[in-house]
Scaffold this motif. Structure first.
Motif, PDB file in Angstrom:
ATOM      1  N   GLY A   1     -13.417 -52.990   8.647  1.00  8.88           N
ATOM      2  CA  GLY A   1     -14.781 -52.994   9.288  1.00  8.88           C
ATOM      3  C   GLY A   1     -15.777 -53.133   8.327  1.00  8.88           C
ATOM      4  N   THR A   2     -16.827 -52.899   8.592  1.00 11.32           N
ATOM      5  CA  THR A   2     -18.219 -52.992   7.512  1.00 11.32           C
ATOM      6  C   THR A   2     -18.503 -51.707   6.832  1.00 11.32           C
ATOM      7  OG1 THR A   2     -19.482 -52.152   9.413  1.00 11.32           O
ATOM      8  CG2 THR A   2     -19.434 -54.627   9.251  1.00 11.32           C
ATOM      9  N   GLY A   3     -17.480 -50.795   6.735  1.00 11.80           N
ATOM     10  CA  GLY A   3     -17.345 -49.655   5.771  1.00 11.80           C
ATOM     11  C   GLY A   3     -18.232 -48.330   6.158  1.00 11.80           C
ATOM     12  N   THR A   4     -18.495 -48.139   7.809  1.00  8.47           N
ATOM     13  CA  THR A   4     -18.961 -46.933   7.848  1.00  8.47           C
ATOM     14  C   THR A   4     -18.077 -45.731   7.761  1.00  8.47           C
ATOM     15  OG1 THR A   4     -20.323 -48.113   9.496  1.00  8.47           O
ATOM     16  CG2 THR A   4     -20.142 -45.816   9.699  1.00  8.47           C
ATOM     17  N   PHE A   5     -16.693 -45.954   8.206  1.00  7.11           N
ATOM     18  CA  PHE A   5     -15.723 -44.970   8.226  1.00  7.11           C
ATOM     19  C   PHE A   5     -15.521 -44.509   7.030  1.00  7.11           C
ATOM     20  CE2 PHE A   5     -11.615 -43.148   9.396  1.00  7.11           C
ATOM     21  CZ  PHE A   5     -11.966 -42.029  10.111  1.00  7.11           C
ATOM     22  N   ILE A   6     -15.380 -45.549   5.844  1.00 10.78           N
ATOM     23  CA  ILE A   6     -15.286 -45.560   4.354  1.00 10.78           C
ATOM     24  C   ILE A   6     -16.122 -44.641   3.791  1.00 10.78           C
ATOM     25  CG2 ILE A   6     -15.316 -46.453   2.208  1.00 10.78           C
ATOM     26  CD1 ILE A   6     -14.254 -49.155   3.539  1.00 10.78           C
ATOM     27  N   ARG A   7     -17.381 -44.672   4.176  1.00 10.22           N
ATOM     28  CA  ARG A   7     -18.715 -43.574   3.663  1.00 10.22           C
ATOM     29  C   ARG A   7     -18.381 -42.538   4.210  1.00 10.22           C
ATOM     30  NH1 ARG A   7     -22.471 -45.110   0.754  1.00 10.22           N
ATOM     31  NH2 ARG A   7     -24.532 -43.744   0.716  1.00 10.22           N
ATOM     32  N   TYR A   8     -17.930 -42.159   5.518  1.00 10.18           N
ATOM     33  CA  TYR A   8     -17.652 -40.901   5.963  1.00 10.18           C
ATOM     34  C   TYR A   8     -16.565 -40.133   5.352  1.00 10.18           C
ATOM     35  CZ  TYR A   8     -15.699 -37.377   9.180  1.00 10.18           C
ATOM     36  OH  TYR A   8     -15.257 -36.285   9.839  1.00 10.18           O
ATOM     37  N   LEU A   9     -15.595 -40.784   5.240  1.00  9.66           N
ATOM     38  CA  LEU A   9     -14.226 -40.231   4.450  1.00  9.66           C
ATOM     39  C   LEU A   9     -14.525 -39.782   2.964  1.00  9.66           C
ATOM     40  CD1 LEU A   9     -11.425 -42.433   5.631  1.00  9.66           C
ATOM     41  CD2 LEU A   9     -11.863 -40.117   6.463  1.00  9.66           C
ATOM     42  N   SER A  10     -15.461 -40.821   2.570  1.00  3.08           N
ATOM     43  CA  SER A  10     -15.672 -40.553   0.980  1.00  3.08           C
ATOM     44  C   SER A  10     -16.563 -39.123   0.791  1.00  3.08           C
ATOM     45  CB  SER A  10     -16.543 -41.694   0.434  1.00  3.08           C
ATOM     46  OG  SER A  10     -15.829 -42.657   0.318  1.00  3.08           O
ATOM     47  N   THR A  11     -17.121 -38.535   1.879  1.00  2.00           N
ATOM     48  CA  THR A  11     -18.048 -37.156   1.807  1.00  2.00           C
ATOM     49  C   THR A  11     -17.076 -36.110   1.777  1.00  2.00           C
ATOM     50  OG1 THR A  11     -17.828 -36.994   4.173  1.00  2.00           O
ATOM     51  CG2 THR A  11     -19.771 -38.197   3.414  1.00  2.00           C
ATOM     52  N   TYR A  12     -15.903 -36.502   1.744  1.00  2.00           N
ATOM     53  CA  TYR A  12     -14.637 -35.294   1.590  1.00  2.00           C
ATOM     54  C   TYR A  12     -14.205 -35.184   0.105  1.00  2.00           C
ATOM     55  CZ  TYR A  12     -14.309 -34.538   6.384  1.00  2.00           C
ATOM     56  OH  TYR A  12     -14.656 -34.055   7.818  1.00  2.00           O
ATOM     57  N   GLY A  13     -14.710 -36.142  -0.842  1.00  2.00           N
ATOM     58  CA  GLY A  13     -14.261 -36.099  -2.130  1.00  2.00           C
ATOM     59  C   GLY A  13     -13.043 -36.473  -2.418  1.00  2.00           C
ATOM     60  N   VAL A  14     -12.412 -37.279  -1.634  1.00  2.00           N
ATOM     61  CA  VAL A  14     -11.214 -37.862  -2.056  1.00  2.00           C
ATOM     62  C   VAL A  14     -11.161 -39.519  -2.034  1.00  2.00           C
ATOM     63  CG1 VAL A  14      -9.989 -35.970  -0.646  1.00  2.00           C
ATOM     64  CG2 VAL A  14     -10.402 -38.199   0.492  1.00  2.00           C
ATOM     65  N   PRO A  15     -10.384 -39.948  -2.949  1.00  2.00           N
ATOM     66  CA  PRO A  15     -10.193 -41.585  -3.290  1.00  2.00           C
ATOM     67  C   PRO A  15      -9.960 -42.081  -1.679  1.00  2.00           C
ATOM     68  CG  PRO A  15      -8.676 -40.483  -4.303  1.00  2.00           C
ATOM     69  CD  PRO A  15      -9.195 -39.398  -3.626  1.00  2.00           C
ATOM     70  N   VAL A  16     -10.628 -43.280  -1.479  1.00  2.00           N
ATOM     71  CA  VAL A  16     -10.533 -43.927  -0.341  1.00  2.00           C
ATOM     72  C   VAL A  16     -10.353 -45.535  -0.523  1.00  2.00           C
ATOM     73  CG1 VAL A  16     -11.793 -44.500   1.764  1.00  2.00           C
ATOM     74  CG2 VAL A  16     -12.100 -42.213   0.941  1.00  2.00           C
ATOM     75  N   PHE A  17      -9.660 -46.124   0.185  1.00  2.00           N
ATOM     76  CA  PHE A  17      -9.299 -47.641  -0.097  1.00  2.00           C
ATOM     77  C   PHE A  17      -9.766 -48.044   1.497  1.00  2.00           C
ATOM     78  CE2 PHE A  17      -5.847 -45.669  -2.671  1.00  2.00           C
ATOM     79  CZ  PHE A  17      -6.168 -46.334  -3.729  1.00  2.00           C
ATOM     80  N   GLY A  18     -10.474 -48.953   1.302  1.00  2.00           N
ATOM     81  CA  GLY A  18     -10.757 -49.740   2.637  1.00  2.00           C
ATOM     82  C   GLY A  18     -10.348 -51.343   2.548  1.00  2.00           C
ATOM     83  N   VAL A  19      -9.547 -51.296   3.642  1.00  2.00           N
ATOM     84  CA  VAL A  19      -8.667 -52.608   3.741  1.00  2.00           C
ATOM     85  C   VAL A  19      -9.057 -53.407   4.880  1.00  2.00           C
ATOM     86  CG1 VAL A  19      -6.481 -53.587   3.731  1.00  2.00           C
ATOM     87  CG2 VAL A  19      -6.866 -51.431   2.672  1.00  2.00           C
ATOM     88  N   ASP A  20      -9.507 -54.902   4.547  1.00  2.00           N
ATOM     89  CA  ASP A  20      -9.669 -55.801   5.735  1.00  2.00           C
ATOM     90  C   ASP A  20      -9.365 -57.132   5.140  1.00  2.00           C
ATOM     91  OD1 ASP A  20     -10.616 -56.989   8.267  1.00  2.00           O
ATOM     92  OD2 ASP A  20     -12.086 -55.455   8.467  1.00  2.00           O
ATOM     93  N   SER A  21      -9.465 -58.174   6.019  1.00  2.00           N
ATOM     94  CA  SER A  21      -9.156 -59.540   5.688  1.00  2.00           C
ATOM     95  C   SER A  21     -10.343 -60.323   5.360  1.00  2.00           C
ATOM     96  CB  SER A  21      -7.766 -60.030   6.405  1.00  2.00           C
ATOM     97  OG  SER A  21      -8.302 -59.977   7.624  1.00  2.00           O
ATOM     98  N   PRO A  22     -11.319 -60.339   6.255  1.00  2.00           N
ATOM     99  CA  PRO A  22     -12.506 -61.474   6.134  1.00  2.00           C
ATOM    100  C   PRO A  22     -13.134 -60.904   5.092  1.00  2.00           C
ATOM    101  CG  PRO A  22     -12.328 -60.610   8.392  1.00  2.00           C
ATOM    102  CD  PRO A  22     -11.448 -59.777   7.564  1.00  2.00           C
ATOM    103  N   ALA A  23     -13.557 -61.940   4.094  1.00  2.00           N
ATOM    104  CA  ALA A  23     -14.386 -61.441   2.897  1.00  2.00           C
ATOM    105  C   ALA A  23     -15.875 -61.206   3.180  1.00  2.00           C
ATOM    106  CB  ALA A  23     -14.628 -63.053   2.030  1.00  2.00           C
TER     107      ALA A  23
END
Length: 195
Positions: free
Chosen positions: A1-23
């Motif tokens: 998706g557009t990265g909102t959940f990535i931003r949320y998970l990053s607040t926990y101080g852990v490495p986060v990979f975001g995966v999607d197919s559309p550039a």
């Protein structure tokens, strides 16, 4: 998706990979997550290969329903398992074939917010266990010209027994199934499940 959940998970101080197919989606996620250290990968979930095994994989917003065949769903779950650590977890939601036959086969929804009218035509085929949603958006662009945008989404709804079997065959142990709308334990009539 557009990265909102990535931003949320990053607040926990852990490495986060975001995966999607559309550039274009990944570009939007990159802007939203600039400077927080998350890694964005352009991949199809059916061929998921992360740089290293992870402790948690999430798959939100009934994304798995876009896999239109049982073998695609089963294969994707095996790819998720291959990218998890030995004690890793998978959390996802999925639209499931409801037990109640009273489901409405054709629905039209209209959403109106200031500056936008959206009409959704939803068709459900119980025989094919598929839904199609045609979304029509009408709004005015920056030059105040009327714009119409159309999207079509086709999804397959999987019976719960099939999802459960595919998870077990991929090496998962089911810890719980919730109704996504109520967050209570799923019942036989729950159509949107969270595993």
């Amino acid at each position: 998706g557009t990265g909102t959940f990535i931003r949320y998970l990053s607040t926990y101080g852990v490495p986060v990979f975001g995966v999607d197919s559309p550039a274009a989606i990944l570009a939007e996620a990159a802007v939203k997550n600039r400077g927080i250290g998350s890694v964005l990968l352009r991949q199809d979930m059916r061929e998921l290969k992360l740089p290293r095994r992870v402790d948690l994989i999430t798959c939100n917003f009934d994304t798995l329903n876009y896999l239109l065949s049982g073998p695609q769903l089963a294969g994707t779950l095996r790819r998720f398992q291959a990218n998890l650590s030995a004690r890793g977890h998978l959390i996802f939601d999925i639209l499931s074939t409801p037990a109640s036959p009273e489901i409405n086969h054709r629905v039209i929804q209209q959403i109106r917010v200031p500056g936008l009218i959206s009409t959704w035509r939803i068709c459900w085929s119980p025989r094919r266990r598929r839904s199609s949603v045609t979304m029509l958006y009408r709004f005015r662009n920056a030059a105040n010209k009327p714009v119409t945008h159309r999207e079509i989404h086709v999804q397959r709804w999987y019976p719960r027994f099939f999802v459960n079997r595919a998870l077990k065959n991929a090496g998962f142990r089911i810890r719980g199934i919730q109704d996504s709308e109520t967050s209570l334990p799923a019942t036989k009539d729950s159509g949107w499940l969270r595993y």
